[in-house]
Design a protein around this motif. Structure first.
Motif, mmCIF file in Angstrom:
data_model
loop_
_atom_site.group_PDB
_atom_site.id
_atom_site.type_symbol
_atom_site.label_atom_id
_atom_site.label_comp_id
_atom_site.label_asym_id
_atom_site.label_seq_id
_atom_site.Cartn_x
_atom_site.Cartn_y
_atom_site.Cartn_z
ATOM 1 N N GLY A 177 0.822 -1.205 0.000
ATOM 2 C CA GLY A 177 0.000 0.000 0.000
ATOM 3 C C GLY A 177 0.855 1.254 0.000
ATOM 4 O O GLY A 177 0.564 2.224 -0.709
ATOM 5 N N GLY A 178 1.923 1.242 0.773
ATOM 6 C CA GLY A 178 2.835 2.375 0.827
ATOM 7 C C GLY A 178 3.516 2.626 -0.503
ATOM 8 O O GLY A 178 3.621 3.765 -0.959
ATOM 9 N N TRP A 179 3.988 1.544 -1.137
ATOM 10 C CA TRP A 179 4.652 1.695 -2.438
ATOM 11 C C TRP A 179 3.693 2.250 -3.488
ATOM 12 O O TRP A 179 4.063 3.130 -4.267
ATOM 13 C CB TRP A 179 5.235 0.360 -2.918
ATOM 14 N N LEU A 180 2.481 1.735 -3.521
ATOM 15 C CA LEU A 180 1.523 2.217 -4.526
ATOM 16 C C LEU A 180 1.244 3.706 -4.363
ATOM 17 O O LEU A 180 1.314 4.471 -5.330
ATOM 18 C CB LEU A 180 0.232 1.406 -4.458
ATOM 19 N N LEU A 181 0.944 4.127 -3.140
ATOM 20 C CA LEU A 181 0.664 5.545 -2.918
ATOM 21 C C LEU A 181 1.911 6.383 -3.187
ATOM 22 O O LEU A 181 1.832 7.434 -3.832
ATOM 23 C CB LEU A 181 0.160 5.790 -1.495
ATOM 24 N N HIS A 182 3.052 5.922 -2.720
ATOM 25 C CA HIS A 182 4.292 6.679 -2.903
ATOM 26 C C HIS A 182 4.604 6.888 -4.385
ATOM 27 O O HIS A 182 4.986 8.001 -4.790
ATOM 28 C CB HIS A 182 5.460 5.957 -2.211
ATOM 29 N N LEU A 183 4.433 5.871 -5.203
ATOM 30 C CA LEU A 183 4.734 6.015 -6.629
ATOM 31 C C LEU A 183 3.731 6.922 -7.335
ATOM 32 O O LEU A 183 4.112 7.689 -8.230
ATOM 33 C CB LEU A 183 4.829 4.647 -7.302
ATOM 34 N N VAL A 184 2.474 6.858 -6.946
ATOM 35 C CA VAL A 184 1.483 7.771 -7.524
ATOM 36 C C VAL A 184 1.844 9.214 -7.179
ATOM 37 O O VAL A 184 1.863 10.099 -8.046
ATOM 38 C CB VAL A 184 0.054 7.427 -7.045
ATOM 39 N N ILE A 185 2.154 9.456 -5.910
ATOM 40 C CA ILE A 185 2.532 10.803 -5.487
ATOM 41 C C ILE A 185 3.813 11.241 -6.197
ATOM 42 O O ILE A 185 3.942 12.405 -6.608
ATOM 43 C CB ILE A 185 2.695 10.864 -3.953
ATOM 44 N N SER A 186 4.757 10.326 -6.380
ATOM 45 C CA SER A 186 6.018 10.646 -7.059
ATOM 46 C C SER A 186 5.780 11.128 -8.482
ATOM 47 O O SER A 186 6.425 12.087 -8.942
ATOM 48 C CB SER A 186 6.940 9.426 -7.080
ATOM 49 N N VAL A 187 4.861 10.491 -9.184
ATOM 50 C CA VAL A 187 4.555 10.906 -10.560
ATOM 51 C C VAL A 187 3.811 12.240 -10.559
ATOM 52 O O VAL A 187 4.115 13.121 -11.377
ATOM 53 C CB VAL A 187 3.767 9.810 -11.303
ATOM 54 N N VAL A 188 2.874 12.424 -9.658
ATOM 55 C CA VAL A 188 2.142 13.694 -9.592
ATOM 56 C C VAL A 188 3.108 14.849 -9.302
ATOM 57 O O VAL A 188 3.062 15.892 -9.961
ATOM 58 C CB VAL A 188 1.015 13.632 -8.534
ATOM 59 N N PHE A 189 4.005 14.658 -8.337
ATOM 60 C CA PHE A 189 4.993 15.695 -8.037
ATOM 61 C C PHE A 189 5.926 15.927 -9.223
ATOM 62 O O PHE A 189 6.371 17.053 -9.460
ATOM 63 C CB PHE A 189 5.799 15.351 -6.786
ATOM 64 N N ALA A 190 6.244 14.880 -9.981
ATOM 65 C CA ALA A 190 7.103 15.029 -11.160
ATOM 66 C C ALA A 190 6.402 15.825 -12.254
ATOM 67 O O ALA A 190 7.036 16.639 -12.937
ATOM 68 C CB ALA A 190 7.521 13.655 -11.687
ATOM 69 N N LEU A 191 5.121 15.607 -12.437
ATOM 70 C CA LEU A 191 4.366 16.391 -13.423
ATOM 71 C C LEU A 191 4.340 17.868 -13.032
ATOM 72 O O LEU A 191 4.487 18.749 -13.887
ATOM 73 C CB LEU A 191 2.949 15.839 -13.574
ATOM 74 N N ALA A 192 4.189 18.135 -11.736
ATOM 75 C CA ALA A 192 4.225 19.523 -11.263
ATOM 76 C C ALA A 192 5.611 20.124 -11.500
ATOM 77 O O ALA A 192 5.734 21.274 -11.933
ATOM 78 C CB ALA A 192 3.858 19.590 -9.780
ATOM 79 N N PHE A 193 6.655 19.341 -11.251
ATOM 80 C CA PHE A 193 8.031 19.798 -11.497
ATOM 81 C C PHE A 193 8.206 20.181 -12.963
ATOM 82 O O PHE A 193 8.740 21.249 -13.272
ATOM 83 C CB PHE A 193 9.018 18.691 -11.101
ATOM 84 N N ALA A 194 7.755 19.321 -13.865
ATOM 85 C CA ALA A 194 7.895 19.604 -15.299
ATOM 86 C C ALA A 194 7.154 20.879 -15.674
ATOM 87 O O ALA A 194 7.662 21.689 -16.455
ATOM 88 C CB ALA A 194 7.389 18.433 -16.131
ATOM 89 N N ALA A 195 5.976 21.067 -15.125
ATOM 90 C CA ALA A 195 5.222 22.287 -15.423
ATOM 91 C C ALA A 195 5.985 23.516 -14.943
ATOM 92 O O ALA A 195 6.075 24.525 -15.653
ATOM 93 C CB ALA A 195 3.843 22.228 -14.776
ATOM 94 N N ILE A 196 6.564 23.428 -13.770
ATOM 95 C CA ILE A 196 7.294 24.568 -13.206
ATOM 96 C C ILE A 196 8.545 24.880 -14.026
ATOM 97 O O ILE A 196 8.808 26.038 -14.346
ATOM 98 C CB ILE A 196 7.661 24.298 -11.728
#
Length: 167
Positions: A57-76
């Motif tokens: 459960g931790g890995w699944l949530l962590h990887l989803v959050i990692s991709v969301v934060f990466a998309l925000a990084f790319a936008a910035i």
């Protein structure tokens, strides 16, 4: 008559930016997650944020959050004046480290403990300053910046003449 002013900030669009950022987010998330699991034993806490206090459960949530934060990084880094610093791989790694530092404070020190306390996975102190959490977020940022730069094709080792003139 209104005069149109051209944008002084070059921006990138297209699927290459978003694909590169998603890939970079996964790779950076895995690097960070390995430390979180094997050094900090934090994955069950991450999973508990969504009612799954397990490593999976931790890995699944962590990887989803990692991709969301990466998309925000790319936008910035592609749609703001920061884009001029990301024209080289080293520059993008630097932007990633800065982003990791911001994530340390926002996500690690505040969002995580507030969320955990709200869902009964606490009590955790707010702010929750954990030295290894600083290391993991900086690792995430550095890997994110490096992989993103390579994946989107930013592989110059030094600024171009154009970048020098606009800096």
């Amino acid at each position: 008559m209104a005069q149109a002013y051209p944008s002084r900030i070059p921006t990138e669009t297209g699927s290459r930016v978003w694909t590169a950022s998603a890939l970079a987010g996964l790779v950076a998330g895995i690097a960070m997650g390995l430390v979180m699991q094997f050094v900090m034993n934090a994955m069950p806490l991450i999973g508990a944020l969504v009612g799954q206090p397990t490593v999976v459960g931790g890995w699944l949530l962590h990887l989803v959050i990692s991709v969301v934060f990466a998309l925000a990084f790319a936008a910035i880094v592609t749609r703001t004046s920061l884009s001029r610093y990301g024209r080289t791989t080293l520059g993008m790694v630097g932007l990633g480290l800065a982003y990791g530092a911001v994530l340390t404070v926002v996500a690690g020190w505040f969002a995580l403990p507030i969320w955990a306390n709200a869902v009964g996975a606490g009590p955790l102190p707010v702010p929750m300053v954990v030295p290894m959490g600083i290391v993991t977020h900086l690792l995430y940022g550095a890997v994110l910046g490096g992989v993103y730069a390579v994946a989107r094709g930013t592989t110059e080792s030094k600024p171009t003449d154009e970048a020098k003139m606009t800096a």
